[in-house]
Design a protein around this motif. Sequence first.
Motif, mmCIF file in Angstrom:
data_model
loop_
_atom_site.group_PDB
_atom_site.id
_atom_site.type_symbol
_atom_site.label_atom_id
_atom_site.label_comp_id
_atom_site.label_asym_id
_atom_site.label_seq_id
_atom_site.Cartn_x
_atom_site.Cartn_y
_atom_site.Cartn_z
ATOM 1 N N LEU A 219 9.922 -13.501 -4.054
ATOM 2 C CA LEU A 219 8.786 -12.646 -3.702
ATOM 3 C C LEU A 219 9.246 -11.195 -3.740
ATOM 4 O O LEU A 219 10.364 -10.884 -3.341
ATOM 5 N N HIS A 220 8.371 -10.343 -4.231
ATOM 6 C CA HIS A 220 8.691 -8.914 -4.239
ATOM 7 C C HIS A 220 8.057 -8.280 -3.017
ATOM 8 O O HIS A 220 6.843 -8.081 -2.979
ATOM 9 N N TYR A 221 8.879 -7.969 -2.062
ATOM 10 C CA TYR A 221 8.333 -7.364 -0.840
ATOM 11 C C TYR A 221 8.053 -5.891 -1.072
ATOM 12 O O TYR A 221 8.805 -5.211 -1.781
ATOM 13 N N ILE A 222 6.987 -5.423 -0.462
ATOM 14 C CA ILE A 222 6.597 -4.024 -0.696
ATOM 15 C C ILE A 222 7.477 -3.077 0.124
ATOM 16 O O ILE A 222 8.050 -3.457 1.152
ATOM 17 N N LYS A 223 7.525 -1.864 -0.354
ATOM 18 C CA LYS A 223 8.229 -0.799 0.375
ATOM 19 C C LYS A 223 7.222 0.300 0.680
ATOM 20 O O LYS A 223 6.277 0.490 -0.080
ATOM 21 N N PRO A 224 7.403 1.027 1.776
ATOM 22 C CA PRO A 224 6.435 2.088 2.073
ATOM 23 C C PRO A 224 6.475 3.165 0.998
ATOM 24 O O PRO A 224 7.533 3.539 0.506
ATOM 25 N N GLU A 225 5.285 3.666 0.668
ATOM 26 C CA GLU A 225 5.183 4.643 -0.403
ATOM 27 C C GLU A 225 5.611 6.020 0.090
ATOM 28 O O GLU A 225 5.443 6.342 1.257
ATOM 29 N N HIS A 226 6.108 6.816 -0.833
ATOM 30 C CA HIS A 226 6.388 8.209 -0.496
ATOM 31 C C HIS A 226 5.506 9.150 -1.292
ATOM 32 O O HIS A 226 5.902 10.220 -1.705
ATOM 33 N N SER A 227 4.319 8.689 -1.524
ATOM 34 C CA SER A 227 3.315 9.576 -2.104
ATOM 35 C C SER A 227 1.966 9.065 -1.627
ATOM 36 O O SER A 227 1.863 7.987 -1.057
ATOM 37 N N PHE A 228 0.954 9.866 -1.834
ATOM 38 C CA PHE A 228 -0.365 9.510 -1.334
ATOM 39 C C PHE A 228 -1.366 9.817 -2.424
ATOM 40 O O PHE A 228 -1.331 10.891 -3.021
ATOM 41 N N SER A 229 -2.207 8.875 -2.723
ATOM 42 C CA SER A 229 -3.238 9.118 -3.722
ATOM 43 C C SER A 229 -4.450 8.279 -3.353
ATOM 44 O O SER A 229 -4.377 7.057 -3.339
ATOM 45 N N ARG A 230 -5.518 8.923 -3.017
ATOM 46 C CA ARG A 230 -6.738 8.199 -2.652
ATOM 47 C C ARG A 230 -7.900 8.820 -3.376
ATOM 48 O O ARG A 230 -7.955 10.028 -3.594
ATOM 49 N N TYR A 231 -8.832 7.940 -3.719
ATOM 50 C CA TYR A 231 -10.046 8.399 -4.377
ATOM 51 C C TYR A 231 -11.216 7.916 -3.554
ATOM 52 O O TYR A 231 -11.211 6.787 -3.077
ATOM 53 N N GLN A 257 -2.468 9.624 9.022
ATOM 54 C CA GLN A 257 -1.931 8.354 9.526
ATOM 55 C C GLN A 257 -0.654 7.978 8.801
ATOM 56 O O GLN A 257 0.349 7.632 9.412
ATOM 57 N N GLN A 258 -0.739 8.080 7.451
ATOM 58 C CA GLN A 258 0.439 7.671 6.684
ATOM 59 C C GLN A 258 1.628 8.583 6.968
ATOM 60 O O GLN A 258 2.757 8.110 7.129
ATOM 61 N N LEU A 259 1.362 9.889 7.071
ATOM 62 C CA LEU A 259 2.455 10.830 7.312
ATOM 63 C C LEU A 259 3.040 10.633 8.699
ATOM 64 O O LEU A 259 4.253 10.691 8.893
ATOM 65 N N GLN A 260 2.157 10.361 9.648
ATOM 66 C CA GLN A 260 2.622 10.220 11.022
ATOM 67 C C GLN A 260 3.530 9.002 11.173
ATOM 68 O O GLN A 260 4.511 9.040 11.892
ATOM 69 N N ARG A 261 3.179 7.943 10.431
ATOM 70 C CA ARG A 261 3.961 6.721 10.543
ATOM 71 C C ARG A 261 5.381 6.908 10.064
ATOM 72 O O ARG A 261 6.313 6.368 10.641
ATOM 73 N N LEU A 317 -14.117 12.462 -4.943
ATOM 74 C CA LEU A 317 -13.004 13.285 -4.493
ATOM 75 C C LEU A 317 -11.715 12.499 -4.671
ATOM 76 O O LEU A 317 -11.660 11.312 -4.370
ATOM 77 N N GLN A 318 -10.720 13.181 -5.169
ATOM 78 C CA GLN A 318 -9.409 12.534 -5.282
ATOM 79 C C GLN A 318 -8.391 13.410 -4.572
ATOM 80 O O GLN A 318 -8.323 14.619 -4.816
ATOM 81 N N LEU A 319 -7.627 12.795 -3.693
ATOM 82 C CA LEU A 319 -6.623 13.552 -2.959
ATOM 83 C C LEU A 319 -5.252 12.996 -3.309
ATOM 84 O O LEU A 319 -5.032 11.791 -3.232
ATOM 85 N N GLU A 320 -4.363 13.883 -3.720
ATOM 86 C CA GLU A 320 -3.039 13.411 -4.112
ATOM 87 C C GLU A 320 -1.955 14.251 -3.454
ATOM 88 O O GLU A 320 -2.080 15.473 -3.353
ATOM 89 N N VAL A 321 -0.934 13.570 -3.022
ATOM 90 C CA VAL A 321 0.252 14.258 -2.513
ATOM 91 C C VAL A 321 1.432 13.612 -3.208
ATOM 92 O O VAL A 321 1.569 12.390 -3.201
#
Lengths: 459, 222
Positions: A219-231, A257-261, A317-321
Amino acid sequence: MQFPALQPDSLGCEAAQQLPVAVVNEQHCIVQLNAVAGQRGIALNMALGTAAALCPNLQLLPYQPQLQLNILQSVAQQLYQVTADIALDPPDGLYIRLCNMLQLYQGLAGYWQALSRELKLLPYRYYYASGATPFAAKCLARQQLNLLTGEPDALATALNHSPLRFTELDTDSQQQLQRLGINTLGQLLALAQAELARRFDSSLLSYLGRLRGSFYHALHYIKPEHSFSRYVELLYDIIDTAVLSKPLQALLQQLEQQLQRINAACHQLQLSLLFRGMPAHRLSIGSAQGEYRAANWLKLCQLQLDKLKLTEPVSGLQLEVTAFVAQQSQSDDLFQPVPGAVSPLQLVSLLQARLGYHCVSGLTLQNQHLPEQASQRPLPLLAGKSAVTALALRPAFLLAKPQQLTETVEISHGPERLCPDGWALDAQRDYFIGRNSKGQWLWLYRTAQQQWFVQGIFS
Amino acid sequence: MSALLEQLARRQLVWQGNSQHTAYQAVSSGYAELDQQLAGGFPASGLIDIQTGPGIGELRLLLPYLQQQQSSGRLLVLISPPAQPCADMLCAAGIVLSQLVIVTPKTSKDALWAAEQCLQSGCCASVLLWQVPLKLAQARRLQLAAEQGAASVILLRRPMDGLSLPVNLSIKLQPHRQGVLLSVQKRKGGWPAAPFLVDMQNRWPGLCFTTEQHWQARRKAS
């Protein structure tokens, strides 16, 4: 864990939840539906025509695999807060490894409590089951058993009673097995492996091996992302930039939320306003001090949006970091508390957001004797070279372009000869300080051609 | 009688003699005669209005004060300066350039907005604002923002008649060969003063005519 209706459930608004919504694939077959549609008698795998006849006001969405995957990933990111090993099982499942989390949560009950608290925050319906192997758990979850237990006997019984259509076997093998009178997984597992190997291909054996746990299932376990992209697709087109701040706030809150975590902040956001008939408009919003709070980002975004004149309504709207940085806590003076919680960097970002980047600058002193080159205007709050010593008697302000002297002045100081290069004797200038009739102190120079110019003002 | 007095005092219509020293905290201006006239120096916070022609020595008058304001590590902000500020002169006067921010807004509305943000932030010690027309309500707003952020805002404008603004200190400068001629027009907790000379010969000998030069010039003229 299986999510039967990610796409309909992701429609956040109240109105969408009152209407029957179904998702159809390219074969015009219903693959997902919401609760209201279920009550109207619509079922999965129903043809589109039948469904439309049953329920005339059925709202249809096209099946989007990429969107489905994005939602699944966001669910996994959310659950990552309470559990360590999560693997995606597209299109609609998640594998969660329990065994290494049980000690932390002191048993299955405590663990499930923490997990379901996170799941309750999300709008998606879900079914779950536990199993000794990933395939066993998946088979039970797809039967919508919601069976969570650590007892091997109960799990084995449930597994043995599972019909074959909930397994991963292809339809040909299932039909072949049914013709042999094998309808449940228990009957299949009871058969000798050597016999099966003679009649069926290797995929059946490999499935059974992984189901039993005798073969390794990677199984490929996920890792937390270090970027943010939401539409976010807006429910209706928006022309007013003030109204845009509402959906934008929701996006920024997700970012917070993601940054705070992960205890991070970011310096720059890319906000794209998508239009129907025009290429997207991209805004880049910066904060010199890394920032994570949604309220502060919203303030900066609003300042940029206020300046913008929309010619066409915004449809999405698309927000990307792209880059996160570690949060740095700044230490304040304990004995002289300064009112206001704004740091210099935050102030500069605020000014830049409203006035534009080039309107806010600092000042540095260069090791140059020519006045035009001695002062430079870099970005603000940068420490320049400290070794440079300032030249005495320079004006407070330099004119952008020297102006011809047109009035009588009284010279008080000079001359001071400055030469741009050692050999350019024609370009040498003799500088004087003079006072005109209005009492202004001017910085003058005389060129080699005996022409007089004003270059600066002593203020 | 005392009830009436109390009522008037609450509406800030009565000044009491013993409240003079609490009008504002003063920071030395660096010029002894000015300090004496202003009872200590320029105000550490609030609005300071300076009516002056350009280039007669107004910034030189302020530099020692600005340098002291900056020494707490807070920022000095120049909003819409008349021309490109020169690093040599500011650096020589002891201004820390890394704590200097220059803002060049396009409109006076933006200039006022920037000034208010800087003042409120609490990270600026002083804000210099050049040639921005100011209404009574805007001046009041700047004054409140300055008090909130414990900062001072210095408005440099041409001499003009108009309504008196709610300021901590209002002074008028006139050119003079040995410095500037300063008249205090309004001072919180004090009285206006007659014009007097702020002598800059010690601090800025290159930018003053000595008395000898003065008499020589007179003789030539005659």
